[in-house]
Scaffold this motif. Structure first.
Motif, short mmCIF file in Angstrom:
data_model
loop_
_atom_site.label_atom_id
_atom_site.label_comp_id
_atom_site.label_asym_id
_atom_site.label_seq_id
_atom_site.Cartn_x
_atom_site.Cartn_y
_atom_site.Cartn_z
N GLU A 159 1.06 -1.34 0.47
CA GLU A 159 -0.19 0.02 -0.04
C GLU A 159 0.53 1.24 -0.03
O GLU A 159 0.43 2.75 -0.58
N ASN A 160 2.13 1.00 0.33
CA ASN A 160 2.95 2.26 0.93
C ASN A 160 2.26 3.54 1.96
O ASN A 160 2.34 4.57 1.53
N ALA A 161 1.80 2.68 2.47
CA ALA A 161 0.94 3.71 3.32
C ALA A 161 1.36 3.78 4.89
O ALA A 161 0.52 4.11 5.63
N TYR A 162 2.50 2.56 5.21
CA TYR A 162 2.71 2.83 6.61
C TYR A 162 4.53 2.95 6.76
O TYR A 162 5.22 2.10 6.27
N PHE A 163 4.03 4.25 7.13
CA PHE A 163 5.83 4.76 8.04
C PHE A 163 5.84 3.49 9.40
O PHE A 163 4.94 3.60 9.80
N PRO A 164 6.85 3.25 9.03
CA PRO A 164 8.38 3.26 8.37
C PRO A 164 8.54 1.81 7.57
O PRO A 164 9.61 1.66 6.82
N LEU A 165 7.36 1.31 7.44
CA LEU A 165 6.99 -0.43 6.60
C LEU A 165 7.04 0.03 4.84
O LEU A 165 8.12 -0.45 4.49
N GLN A 166 6.38 1.09 4.86
CA GLN A 166 6.86 1.08 3.35
C GLN A 166 5.70 2.15 3.15
O GLN A 166 4.85 2.64 3.66
N PHE A 167 6.88 3.15 2.61
CA PHE A 167 5.95 4.48 2.03
C PHE A 167 6.67 5.41 1.68
O PHE A 167 7.91 4.26 0.60
N VAL A 168 6.41 5.74 0.40
CA VAL A 168 6.65 6.92 -1.19
C VAL A 168 7.67 7.49 0.19
O VAL A 168 7.42 8.68 0.52
N ASP A 169 9.15 7.58 -0.39
CA ASP A 169 10.32 9.20 0.24
C ASP A 169 9.67 10.50 -0.21
O ASP A 169 9.69 10.17 -1.45
N PRO A 170 9.15 11.24 0.47
CA PRO A 170 9.40 12.37 0.15
C PRO A 170 10.39 13.52 -0.67
O PRO A 170 9.70 13.72 -1.23
#
Length: 265
Positions: A39-50
């Protein structure tokens, strides 16, 4: 060389080269492509680096290590949390990763890997919060609101461990992503967000003193990867998880993302 010397030599080899011995025993998936959804929405497991605009995080690093050890190629896809378990169950994807808590009801639809991380659910609040520091005090003040993502463990803990067990309770404000609920907390739109311990500590450390964790853990949970029922990937992935735990790789990745990582401002 006598039998005793041979035995001692073998034991010494296992002591000096445990990682190599373990790596040799791992399954080889022959370079096959494995489609992994997140999902790229669970910091810091998986997310979009700003800063880079690229998806990053603990789970990406762990999956990279698994792909190297087990010899497979990863193709990433994205979907929303509420669609993920059914989509994996329907074999639209080979695996799912997004900090998914291992639960018996979910096992009816998908197979889980062994746990790759254990976490505890904590109360995340603004740093100036003084009205409550435990669930009973929060529940007693009807003006207080909790933000959550529907269908997640923090949502159910909020409903059943903090409030009255009513999933339609108007004091639970729903958000599409965990990050959106944290933003609402910082903006003062809600008063509480529940988070796993590792993610919560990272959020507090990078909040500039604006957030804190309060109270005792409300629930412990194990995270696992999900697969369609009967998937032949479960056993190899479990072997990889065991290897990465044993040689300290998971510990290094945890240090990187939950302690050392500082998001660009």
């Amino acid at each position: 060389m006598n039998r005793m010397k041979l035995l001692l030599a073998g034991l010494l080899a296992l002591v000096l080269f445990p990682a190599a011995a373990l790596a040799q025993a791992l399954p080889d998936l022959g370079g096959k492509t494995v489609v992994v959804v997140t999902e790229n929405a669970y910091f810091p497991l998986q997310f979009v680096d700003p800063a880079s605009g690229k998806p990053v995080g603990w789970e990406y690093d762990a999956m990279e290590e698994l792909s190297k050890r087990l010899n497979f190629k990863v193709e990433y896809q994205n979907t929303s949390w509420d669609a993920m378990i059914q989509a994996v169950s329907d074999k639209q994807y080979d695996m799912g990763m997004t900090g998914i808590t291992i639960k018996d009801d979910r096992k009816e639809k998908v197979d889980f890997s062994d746990p790759y991380m254990r976490s505890e659910i904590f109360m995340l609040v603004r740093d100036d919060e003084s009205r409550f520091a435990e669930p009973k005090a929060f529940a007693a003040d009807e003006k207080l609101l909790v933000g959550a993502q529907a269908g997640t463990s923090p949502f159910y803990v909020a409903v059943y461990n903090v409030l009255d067990g009513n999933e339609q309770n108007p004091r639970v404000k729903l958000f599409e992503t965990f990050a959106a609920s944290v933003a609402a907390l910082q903006a003062g739109d809600v008063d509480l967000v529940l988070t796993d311990s590792a993610g919560g500590k990272a959020l507090v450390a990078t909040s500039g003193g604006k957030l804190k964790l309060v109270g005792d853990p409300l629930q412990a949970e194990d995270f696992g990867y999900i697969f369609a029922k009967g998937s032949d990937l479960v056993a190899p992935i479990n072997a990889g998880i065991a290897a990465l735990k044993a040689d300290g790789t998971f510990d290094k990745i945890t240090q990187k993302w939950f302690v050392d990582y500082k998001p660009a401002k």
